[in-house]
Scaffold this motif. Sequence first.
Motif, mmCIF file in Angstrom:
data_model
loop_
_atom_site.group_PDB
_atom_site.id
_atom_site.type_symbol
_atom_site.label_atom_id
_atom_site.label_comp_id
_atom_site.label_asym_id
_atom_site.label_seq_id
_atom_site.Cartn_x
_atom_site.Cartn_y
_atom_site.Cartn_z
ATOM 1 N N TYR A 110 -12.961 -32.469 13.500
ATOM 2 C CA TYR A 110 -12.054 -32.408 14.650
ATOM 3 C C TYR A 110 -11.012 -31.308 14.448
ATOM 4 C CZ TYR A 110 -9.149 -34.903 11.329
ATOM 5 O OH TYR A 110 -8.455 -35.255 10.203
ATOM 6 N N SER A 111 -10.342 -30.977 15.535
ATOM 7 C CA SER A 111 -9.233 -30.027 15.522
ATOM 8 C C SER A 111 -8.015 -30.702 16.118
ATOM 9 C CB SER A 111 -9.562 -28.797 16.382
ATOM 10 O OG SER A 111 -10.656 -28.098 15.883
ATOM 11 N N TYR A 112 -6.856 -30.122 15.858
ATOM 12 C CA TYR A 112 -5.625 -30.524 16.541
ATOM 13 C C TYR A 112 -5.416 -29.515 17.660
ATOM 14 C CZ TYR A 112 -4.837 -33.532 12.539
ATOM 15 O OH TYR A 112 -4.964 -34.496 11.570
ATOM 16 N N VAL A 113 -5.189 -30.019 18.883
ATOM 17 C CA VAL A 113 -5.244 -29.195 20.085
ATOM 18 C C VAL A 113 -3.961 -29.289 20.893
ATOM 19 C CG1 VAL A 113 -6.508 -28.871 22.258
ATOM 20 C CG2 VAL A 113 -7.737 -29.599 20.210
ATOM 21 N N SER A 114 -3.554 -28.145 21.448
ATOM 22 C CA SER A 114 -2.479 -28.110 22.436
ATOM 23 C C SER A 114 -2.825 -27.038 23.456
ATOM 24 C CB SER A 114 -1.132 -27.803 21.783
ATOM 25 O OG SER A 114 -0.112 -27.828 22.751
ATOM 26 N N GLU A 131 3.092 -31.765 19.025
ATOM 27 C CA GLU A 131 2.358 -31.770 20.301
ATOM 28 C C GLU A 131 0.855 -31.589 20.129
ATOM 29 O OE1 GLU A 131 3.999 -29.121 23.214
ATOM 30 O OE2 GLU A 131 5.998 -30.003 23.020
ATOM 31 N N PHE A 132 0.384 -31.300 18.924
ATOM 32 C CA PHE A 132 -1.050 -31.096 18.680
ATOM 33 C C PHE A 132 -1.724 -32.442 18.439
ATOM 34 C CE2 PHE A 132 0.611 -26.910 17.748
ATOM 35 C CZ PHE A 132 -0.396 -26.056 18.176
ATOM 36 N N TYR A 133 -2.640 -32.816 19.336
ATOM 37 C CA TYR A 133 -3.362 -34.079 19.202
ATOM 38 C C TYR A 133 -4.760 -33.815 18.643
ATOM 39 C CZ TYR A 133 -5.563 -32.557 23.556
ATOM 40 O OH TYR A 133 -6.234 -31.821 24.506
ATOM 41 N N GLN A 143 -6.001 -41.048 16.668
ATOM 42 C CA GLN A 143 -5.391 -40.845 15.365
ATOM 43 C C GLN A 143 -4.097 -40.061 15.546
ATOM 44 O OE1 GLN A 143 -8.836 -38.711 13.633
ATOM 45 N NE2 GLN A 143 -7.362 -37.170 13.002
ATOM 46 N N GLU A 144 -3.326 -39.980 14.478
ATOM 47 C CA GLU A 144 -2.005 -39.347 14.578
ATOM 48 C C GLU A 144 -2.119 -37.869 14.946
ATOM 49 O OE1 GLU A 144 -0.363 -37.799 10.433
ATOM 50 O OE2 GLU A 144 -0.954 -39.893 10.272
ATOM 51 N N ASN A 145 -1.052 -37.342 15.544
ATOM 52 C CA ASN A 145 -0.991 -35.920 15.858
ATOM 53 C C ASN A 145 -0.911 -35.112 14.575
ATOM 54 O OD1 ASN A 145 -1.082 -36.701 18.504
ATOM 55 N ND2 ASN A 145 0.842 -35.748 19.091
ATOM 56 N N TYR A 146 -0.991 -33.811 14.697
ATOM 57 C CA TYR A 146 -1.011 -32.916 13.536
ATOM 58 C C TYR A 146 0.148 -33.232 12.587
ATOM 59 C CZ TYR A 146 -0.940 -28.571 10.850
ATOM 60 O OH TYR A 146 -0.934 -27.652 9.838
ATOM 61 N N PRO A 147 -0.158 -33.531 11.328
ATOM 62 C CA PRO A 147 0.890 -33.917 10.376
ATOM 63 C C PRO A 147 1.697 -32.743 9.829
ATOM 64 C CG PRO A 147 -1.251 -34.057 9.328
ATOM 65 C CD PRO A 147 -1.497 -33.723 10.783
ATOM 66 N N GLY A 148 1.225 -31.506 10.021
ATOM 67 C CA GLY A 148 1.988 -30.345 9.590
ATOM 68 C C GLY A 148 2.141 -30.206 8.087
ATOM 69 N N LYS A 149 1.088 -30.520 7.354
ATOM 70 C CA LYS A 149 1.156 -30.399 5.897
ATOM 71 C C LYS A 149 0.407 -29.171 5.400
ATOM 72 C CE LYS A 149 1.941 -35.247 5.191
ATOM 73 N NZ LYS A 149 1.362 -36.537 5.039
ATOM 74 N N GLN A 150 -0.822 -28.989 5.868
ATOM 75 C CA GLN A 150 -1.586 -27.808 5.472
ATOM 76 C C GLN A 150 -2.402 -27.302 6.647
ATOM 77 O OE1 GLN A 150 -4.099 -29.227 2.196
ATOM 78 N NE2 GLN A 150 -5.879 -28.947 3.503
#
Length: 176
Positions: A110-114, A131-133, A143-150
């Motif tokens: 999957y990808s995180y998308v906006s 905002e990235f789901y 599932q949770e939105n983009y966690p912004g870790k890597q």
Amino acid sequence: MKFNIIFFILINLQAAMTIFNFNSESNLTNWRIVHDVVMGGKSDGNFSLNKVGHGLFKGKVSLENNGGFSMVQYSFDTKNVSDYSKVVLKLKGDGKTYQFRIKSNNNDYYSYVSSFETTGDWEVIEIPFKEFYAAFRGRKLNQENYPGKQMEMVAFLIGNKIAESFELELESIVLK
């Protein structure tokens, strides 16, 4: 008081992380096109540098054979992005809606998308990580939105459920 001002300035001067800055010397080796031909569709997109050194993603989206999207993606070594909170895109669109996509890991299905709309003029688009789901094949995942870790991949996708030509000119992708 002097210490507070200096601290405030240092916080605001946190260096941005450049994911890609386009110029006439840019190496596009790690950029690749993916479109609906993988499913039998007939969309056609390409990615190149234009005369002034901007990235140029252009082509035609076709709905034939259940098609309907074109995407350009950029893979890179794992980046720790935990000190950042948003993506900043400098681009010139064509008035159409696009998606910006992030993958934490290239192996994720999957990808995180906006989504964002373009005006036809040069503009700066800022998209907060929150905002990235998560999505797969156009469907939002539970599932949770983009966690912004890597981060290991970014992509631009057009797929507005209509047959259309498109042109997106890119100057930079930066994290702040």
